[in-house]
Design a protein around this motif. Structure first.
Motif: not given
Length: 105
Positions: A35-40, A49-50, A56-60
């Protein structure tokens, strides 16, 4: 990648307006990663984004992007390009391709 300098912003914070419906005091950032990634992706500014890149890091983030059920075409293309993720490996792309749209839509 566009945000390669994320390590220069270790104190970046997430805009609480992105998660307006949640209580952020006890928010489970690990469990609610998608949810956090989708909202960003959909509404975030560079500072957001930072934050997720440091959190989380790029992999996550790549895993979350592949699991998202919906992204619009513009956002899907952006993250595909920035994170080097083939569109065909994204759940939101697969769902979109499986929709039976009317021929003139």
């Amino acid at each position: 990648m566009y945000f390669d300098d994320c390590k220069n912003f270790p104190d970046a914070t997430l805009n609480p307006k992105l998660l307006w419906e949640f209580n952020l005091i006890n928010f489970d950032f690990k469990g609610m990663r998608n949810i956090v990634v989708q909202r960003v992706i959909e509404r975030g500014w560079p500072n957001d984004w930072y934050f997720i890149l440091n959190k989380y890091g790029i992999g996550e983030i790549k895993l979350a992007i592949k699991e998202l059920a919906y992204l619009n075409d513009k956002d899907m293309s952006f993250v595909s390009h920035q994170f080097n993720i083939p569109l065909t490996s994204m759940k939101c792309y697969e769902k979109k391709q499986s929709l039976n749209l009317h021929w003139d839509s």
